[in-house]
Design an enzyme around this catalytic site. Sequence first.
Site, mmCIF file in Angstrom:
data_model
loop_
_atom_site.group_PDB
_atom_site.id
_atom_site.type_symbol
_atom_site.label_atom_id
_atom_site.label_comp_id
_atom_site.label_asym_id
_atom_site.label_seq_id
_atom_site.Cartn_x
_atom_site.Cartn_y
_atom_site.Cartn_z
ATOM 1 N N SER A 54 0.826 -1.186 0.000
ATOM 2 C CA SER A 54 0.000 0.000 0.000
ATOM 3 C C SER A 54 0.875 1.257 0.000
ATOM 4 O O SER A 54 1.692 1.443 -0.896
ATOM 5 C CB SER A 54 -0.975 -0.056 1.181
ATOM 6 O OG SER A 54 -2.093 0.755 0.974
ATOM 7 N N ASP A 65 -9.028 -5.247 -6.026
ATOM 8 C CA ASP A 65 -8.674 -4.206 -5.064
ATOM 9 C C ASP A 65 -9.433 -2.929 -5.423
ATOM 10 O O ASP A 65 -9.190 -2.316 -6.458
ATOM 11 C CB ASP A 65 -7.171 -3.959 -5.107
ATOM 12 C CG ASP A 65 -6.664 -3.117 -3.935
ATOM 13 O OD1 ASP A 65 -7.468 -2.368 -3.342
ATOM 14 O OD2 ASP A 65 -5.460 -3.189 -3.629
ATOM 15 N N HIS A 108 -7.575 -5.680 -1.253
ATOM 16 C CA HIS A 108 -6.357 -5.010 -0.773
ATOM 17 C C HIS A 108 -5.691 -5.896 0.280
ATOM 18 O O HIS A 108 -5.725 -5.611 1.483
ATOM 19 C CB HIS A 108 -6.764 -3.652 -0.196
ATOM 20 C CG HIS A 108 -5.640 -2.671 -0.075
ATOM 21 N ND1 HIS A 108 -4.902 -2.236 -1.143
ATOM 22 C CD2 HIS A 108 -5.138 -2.035 1.007
ATOM 23 C CE1 HIS A 108 -4.003 -1.366 -0.737
ATOM 24 N NE2 HIS A 108 -4.109 -1.238 0.569
#
Length: 600
Positions: free
Chosen positions: A159, A265, A293
């Site tokens: 991320s 995602d 995610h």
Amino acid sequence: MPVYSYADAVRESVWVNTPLDNDRDGVPDRVAVDVVRPRETADRGLKIPVILEASPYYSCCGRGNESERKQYDANGVITKQPLFYDNYFVPRGYAFVAADLAGTNRSTGCMDVGGREEVLSAKAVVDWLNGRATATYADGTPAVATTWTNGRTGMIGKSWDGSVANGVAATGVRGLETIVPIAAISSWYDYQRYNGVLRSPDYPEYLHRYVNGRPGTTCAPVVQQLDEGSDDATGNYNDYWAERDYRRDAGRVRASVLIAHGLNDTNVTTGQFAQWWSRLNVPKKVWLAQQGHVDPFDIRRDAWVALLHRWFDRYLQGLRNGIDREPQVTIETAPGTWVSERTWPAAAARKTRVALGDGDGVTGTLGGGSTSGSRTWTDNPDLSEQAAVAAPNSTVPGRVAFLSAPLTREVRVSGTPSVTLRVKVDQPTTELTARLVDYGTATRVNFDGRGEGITTLATESCWGASTALDDACYRDTAEDVVTNDLAVLARGWQDAAHHVSLRFVTPLRPGKWYSVTVPMQATDQRIAAGHVLGLIIQASDDEYSSPQSGGATITLDLRASALTLPLAGALPKPGATAPIVSTAPPAKRTAPPRFQPLLP
């Protein structure tokens, strides 16, 4: 092999000096860096490579599925690093370095959310590891890295952490030999804007405050710059966003790149990896899973750790283990089914234009074309995705639907779809939203669930050596699967007034026809024989974005509109009317997509 003692490893905390001063205190900003490295290499004068994770999350939010944070002893020296990287790789002859991005945890400066300060603060750590920057211990004595490292550095992170790895690689810094961006951003504009559509108001300021580690109003001027530069009022791509667009400098990347991303995602969407991947001209590999995610460590743990080990051995230790000659692509095609391929998108995928047909006057067809057909609808801001994609043969206010005939054989969509719409709008602009849908019963990964496709179990497994203060054991996970009647394969959004350029607004003249292309997110999915492929078009989407305009009435000219698919295989010829598809609506989303921060 794990031949070095993790229990006896050197653990130290240092502060790296940067050339920056965006907190305006007259002192160069300093990055707090926590190091774990094998003591034996220091005793023998050996120099080893480094695995580096630079993150804003070490104190505010934690890392990994269990939200681990850094922990320190009474003297402020690191005792526990989050995640398994130090536990696993330090015994194998690597140092692990965890850096607090500027303005977070123990670093000075101010977080500028993807900007120059953030990237250069992490780059300064690579420079220090290579003898090009200075650092000190807490007492002010010099900390020299070149006595124990050869400077060969690999950056990793999920991320936000992976995003900064992309940014540092795009500087072309020497010594950065590889990066492993997991569910990472390559363009912050595309993360906070969908082609001129606002994702959420004041999002950069929100992210800054979420991770900020500085006291009081220290960073107020930077927050003001974030507010002014991001320009919510227009949604334009400007110099602020160009600074945070790492794709522009993909040609400067020297490091090899191992990408991992979830095909479903909805936080860091798939265009982030796809557009980065297509611009890289270095050794590269990509893992694509069916989750949202989620870190691959929590999807396919054995295989992922083995891959990381071989990847770092090849590009940091210089071991010729053959990984660079293996297929570039590993894809999960269905729950628990993985295949390896030579390239991505699929070599067999061809850009295919699919006309929008009249159908039965309610539901149009994919293919077949139109004689003089059009569709008119009025924006329905309350229309959720769940309602928009359900019952495609019924009239649903606020959306129009187009369906293929039932597939006679499996087809594959691999790449980035788009739809070009010839529209007439009664307002200066409107959001246009497109969804590509697989209608048909199948067992799929439940990426809309709370775990975004995984379930956390009560059992644990261990990945590396442990100490009393830092164990290597993590709760096991399993894929969360569900049998349902449909799946959204790709989504796309476009502000119609940005149809000429994302850099400026071109208001529409009511009553005039315009061609507006809505790019969708990249995907790689197989649609089974007997299933039906659908295209759902609506205007504003208050679930995934924050529309700045609403209520428009839109007329769509079918003859001049078309869906473009990166298609392996062929859609069947449509019948006179759209097929009847009996589908239940998908389960209601349990993880709202719009306001997710970048952490898991």
